[in-house]
Design a protein around this motif. Structure first.
Motif, PDB file in Angstrom:
ATOM      1  N   GLY A 200      38.299  27.065  69.829  1.00 16.40           N
ATOM      2  CA  GLY A 200      38.213  26.767  71.255  1.00 16.40           C
ATOM      3  C   GLY A 200      39.125  25.605  71.598  1.00 16.40           C
ATOM      4  O   GLY A 200      40.030  25.262  70.857  1.00 16.40           O
ATOM      5  N   ARG A 201      38.842  24.953  72.696  1.00 19.18           N
ATOM      6  CA  ARG A 201      39.701  23.872  73.162  1.00 19.18           C
ATOM      7  C   ARG A 201      39.442  22.536  72.488  1.00 19.18           C
ATOM      8  O   ARG A 201      40.256  21.633  72.570  1.00 19.18           O
ATOM      9  CB  ARG A 201      39.578  23.732  74.666  1.00 19.18           C
ATOM     10  N   SER A 202      38.316  22.367  71.790  1.00 23.41           N
ATOM     11  CA  SER A 202      38.045  21.093  71.116  1.00 23.41           C
ATOM     12  C   SER A 202      38.801  21.029  69.793  1.00 23.41           C
ATOM     13  O   SER A 202      39.182  22.045  69.218  1.00 23.41           O
ATOM     14  CB  SER A 202      36.546  20.918  70.881  1.00 23.41           C
ATOM     15  N   ILE A 203      39.002  19.808  69.293  1.00 24.78           N
ATOM     16  CA  ILE A 203      39.705  19.615  68.025  1.00 24.78           C
ATOM     17  C   ILE A 203      38.779  20.030  66.886  1.00 24.78           C
ATOM     18  O   ILE A 203      37.654  19.526  66.780  1.00 24.78           O
ATOM     19  CB  ILE A 203      40.134  18.149  67.852  1.00 24.78           C
ATOM     20  N   PRO A 204      39.198  20.975  66.037  1.00 28.64           N
ATOM     21  CA  PRO A 204      38.343  21.449  64.940  1.00 28.64           C
ATOM     22  C   PRO A 204      38.054  20.339  63.928  1.00 28.64           C
ATOM     23  O   PRO A 204      38.965  19.639  63.487  1.00 28.64           O
ATOM     24  CB  PRO A 204      39.165  22.562  64.293  1.00 28.64           C
ATOM     25  N   THR A 205      36.798  20.205  63.566  1.00 32.17           N
ATOM     26  CA  THR A 205      36.396  19.233  62.551  1.00 32.17           C
ATOM     27  C   THR A 205      36.781  19.760  61.168  1.00 32.17           C
ATOM     28  O   THR A 205      37.159  20.931  61.007  1.00 32.17           O
ATOM     29  CB  THR A 205      34.874  19.001  62.574  1.00 32.17           C
ATOM     30  N   PHE A 206      36.629  18.900  60.170  1.00 28.39           N
ATOM     31  CA  PHE A 206      36.869  19.314  58.794  1.00 28.39           C
ATOM     32  C   PHE A 206      35.993  20.520  58.456  1.00 28.39           C
ATOM     33  O   PHE A 206      36.448  21.505  57.871  1.00 28.39           O
ATOM     34  CB  PHE A 206      36.582  18.152  57.838  1.00 28.39           C
ATOM     35  N   THR A 207      34.714  20.454  58.851  1.00 34.40           N
ATOM     36  CA  THR A 207      33.779  21.557  58.582  1.00 34.40           C
ATOM     37  C   THR A 207      34.208  22.828  59.310  1.00 34.40           C
ATOM     38  O   THR A 207      34.164  23.920  58.735  1.00 34.40           O
ATOM     39  CB  THR A 207      32.345  21.156  58.977  1.00 34.40           C
ATOM     40  N   ASP A 208      34.642  22.707  60.564  1.00 35.25           N
ATOM     41  CA  ASP A 208      35.132  23.868  61.317  1.00 35.25           C
ATOM     42  C   ASP A 208      36.290  24.540  60.584  1.00 35.25           C
ATOM     43  O   ASP A 208      36.335  25.771  60.463  1.00 35.25           O
ATOM     44  CB  ASP A 208      35.627  23.464  62.709  1.00 35.25           C
ATOM     45  N   ARG A 209      37.215  23.729  60.089  1.00 38.19           N
ATOM     46  CA  ARG A 209      38.391  24.267  59.393  1.00 38.19           C
ATOM     47  C   ARG A 209      38.003  24.942  58.087  1.00 38.19           C
ATOM     48  O   ARG A 209      38.488  26.034  57.773  1.00 38.19           O
ATOM     49  CB  ARG A 209      39.404  23.154  59.124  1.00 38.19           C
ATOM     50  N   THR A 210      37.095  24.313  57.331  1.00 37.26           N
ATOM     51  CA  THR A 210      36.648  24.890  56.058  1.00 37.26           C
ATOM     52  C   THR A 210      35.916  26.208  56.298  1.00 37.26           C
ATOM     53  O   THR A 210      36.138  27.193  55.578  1.00 37.26           O
ATOM     54  CB  THR A 210      35.749  23.889  55.303  1.00 37.26           C
ATOM     55  N   ASN A 211      35.059  26.240  57.309  1.00 36.48           N
ATOM     56  CA  ASN A 211      34.336  27.471  57.639  1.00 36.48           C
ATOM     57  C   ASN A 211      35.290  28.580  58.070  1.00 36.48           C
ATOM     58  O   ASN A 211      35.115  29.739  57.685  1.00 36.48           O
ATOM     59  CB  ASN A 211      33.293  27.213  58.721  1.00 36.48           C
ATOM     60  N   ALA A 212      36.300  28.235  58.857  1.00 39.94           N
ATOM     61  CA  ALA A 212      37.277  29.237  59.296  1.00 39.94           C
ATOM     62  C   ALA A 212      38.053  29.788  58.105  1.00 39.94           C
ATOM     63  O   ALA A 212      38.279  30.998  58.009  1.00 39.94           O
ATOM     64  CB  ALA A 212      38.229  28.631  60.325  1.00 39.94           C
ATOM     65  N   LEU A 213      38.451  28.918  57.178  1.00 37.84           N
ATOM     66  CA  LEU A 213      39.138  29.388  55.976  1.00 37.84           C
ATOM     67  C   LEU A 213      38.255  30.354  55.196  1.00 37.84           C
ATOM     68  O   LEU A 213      38.716  31.390  54.709  1.00 37.84           O
ATOM     69  CB  LEU A 213      39.539  28.211  55.088  1.00 37.84           C
ATOM     70  N   SER A 214      36.973  30.020  55.089  1.00 45.52           N
ATOM     71  CA  SER A 214      36.030  30.870  54.367  1.00 45.52           C
ATOM     72  C   SER A 214      35.939  32.254  54.993  1.00 45.52           C
ATOM     73  O   SER A 214      35.962  33.266  54.290  1.00 45.52           O
ATOM     74  CB  SER A 214      34.655  30.195  54.341  1.00 45.52           C
TER      75      SER A 214
END
Length: 98
Positions: free
Chosen positions: A40-54
Protein backbone atom coordinates in the motif's frame (compact mmCIF):
# COMPACT_ATOMS: atom_id res chain seq x y z
CA UNK A 1 27.40 -33.91 0.29
CA UNK A 2 23.90 -34.95 1.32
CA UNK A 3 22.49 -35.03 -2.20
CA UNK A 4 20.05 -32.20 -1.48
CA UNK A 5 19.95 -29.43 -4.04
CA UNK A 6 20.85 -26.11 -2.45
CA UNK A 7 18.52 -23.16 -2.80
CA UNK A 8 19.42 -20.67 -5.52
CA UNK A 9 20.30 -17.13 -4.49
CA UNK A 10 18.88 -13.98 -6.05
CA UNK A 11 18.70 -10.24 -5.42
CA UNK A 12 15.41 -8.93 -4.10
CA UNK A 13 14.84 -5.22 -4.57
CA UNK A 14 12.24 -2.76 -3.38
CA UNK A 15 11.47 0.61 -4.93
CA UNK A 16 8.60 3.07 -5.15
CA UNK A 17 6.54 3.52 -8.31
CA UNK A 18 3.48 5.74 -8.59
CA UNK A 19 3.41 6.35 -4.83
CA UNK A 20 3.47 2.66 -3.87
CA UNK A 21 6.34 0.43 -2.81
CA UNK A 22 6.94 -2.76 -4.77
CA UNK A 23 9.19 -5.68 -3.93
CA UNK A 24 10.51 -7.92 -6.68
CA UNK A 25 13.03 -10.72 -7.06
CA UNK A 26 15.38 -10.29 -10.02
CA UNK A 27 15.58 -13.59 -11.89
CA UNK A 28 18.54 -12.82 -14.13
CA UNK A 29 19.35 -14.84 -17.25
CA UNK A 30 15.83 -16.20 -17.56
CA UNK A 31 12.67 -15.47 -19.48
CA UNK A 32 10.53 -16.06 -16.38
CA UNK A 33 8.45 -13.19 -15.03
CA UNK A 34 10.01 -11.73 -11.89
CA UNK A 35 7.98 -12.45 -8.74
CA UNK A 36 6.55 -9.19 -7.43
CA UNK A 37 4.57 -7.90 -4.44
CA UNK A 38 2.97 -4.45 -4.25
CA UNK A 39 2.45 -2.74 -0.92
CA UNK A 40 0.00 0.00 0.00
CA UNK A 41 1.03 3.61 0.40
CA UNK A 42 2.78 3.20 3.78
CA UNK A 43 6.48 2.36 4.03
CA UNK A 44 6.82 -1.45 4.43
CA UNK A 45 8.35 -2.53 7.73
CA UNK A 46 11.04 -5.19 7.99
CA UNK A 47 8.30 -7.69 8.91
CA UNK A 48 6.15 -6.60 5.93
CA UNK A 49 9.09 -7.17 3.58
CA UNK A 50 9.97 -10.57 5.08
CA UNK A 51 6.34 -11.70 4.88
CA UNK A 52 6.08 -10.56 1.25
CA UNK A 53 9.25 -12.47 0.36
CA UNK A 54 7.79 -15.56 2.02
CA UNK A 55 4.58 -15.28 -0.02
CA UNK A 56 6.76 -15.08 -3.15
CA UNK A 57 8.65 -18.24 -2.09
CA UNK A 58 11.88 -16.64 -0.88
CA UNK A 59 13.69 -15.84 2.35
CA UNK A 60 16.67 -13.62 3.16
CA UNK A 61 20.01 -15.42 2.99
CA UNK A 62 21.24 -15.93 6.59
CA UNK A 63 23.19 -12.85 7.67
CA UNK A 64 21.96 -10.72 4.76
CA UNK A 65 20.84 -7.18 5.53
CA UNK A 66 18.84 -4.64 3.57
CA UNK A 67 20.97 -2.01 1.86
CA UNK A 68 19.62 1.28 0.54
CA UNK A 69 20.87 3.08 -2.56
CA UNK A 70 19.96 6.53 -3.83
CA UNK A 71 19.45 6.89 -7.57
CA UNK A 72 18.00 9.53 -9.90
CA UNK A 73 14.74 9.24 -11.75
CA UNK A 74 16.47 10.91 -14.72
CA UNK A 75 20.12 9.79 -15.06
CA UNK A 76 22.75 12.56 -15.18
CA UNK A 77 20.24 15.25 -14.13
CA UNK A 78 21.21 16.68 -10.72
CA UNK A 79 17.73 18.23 -10.40
CA UNK A 80 16.03 14.87 -10.91
CA UNK A 81 13.85 13.47 -8.13
CA UNK A 82 15.58 10.88 -5.94
CA UNK A 83 14.66 7.22 -6.20
CA UNK A 84 15.44 4.97 -3.22
CA UNK A 85 16.15 1.31 -3.92
CA UNK A 86 16.49 -1.30 -1.18
CA UNK A 87 18.14 -4.64 -1.86
CA UNK A 88 18.84 -7.90 -0.05
CA UNK A 89 20.20 -11.31 -1.05
CA UNK A 90 17.50 -13.98 -0.91
CA UNK A 91 17.23 -17.68 -1.58
CA UNK A 92 14.35 -19.71 -2.89
CA UNK A 93 12.47 -21.95 -0.50
CA UNK A 94 12.95 -25.68 -0.99
CA UNK A 95 10.83 -26.82 -3.89
CA UNK A 96 10.64 -23.42 -5.58
CA UNK A 97 12.19 -23.64 -9.03
CA UNK A 98 12.57 -19.89 -9.58
Amino acid sequence: MSGQKSAREFAAQMSMRQGRWRLYVALMNTTEQWPEHRFGRSIPTFTDRTNALSVLGFEPVPGAEWTWTEDSEIPDDPASPVVLIAAIRVRSWSGVSA
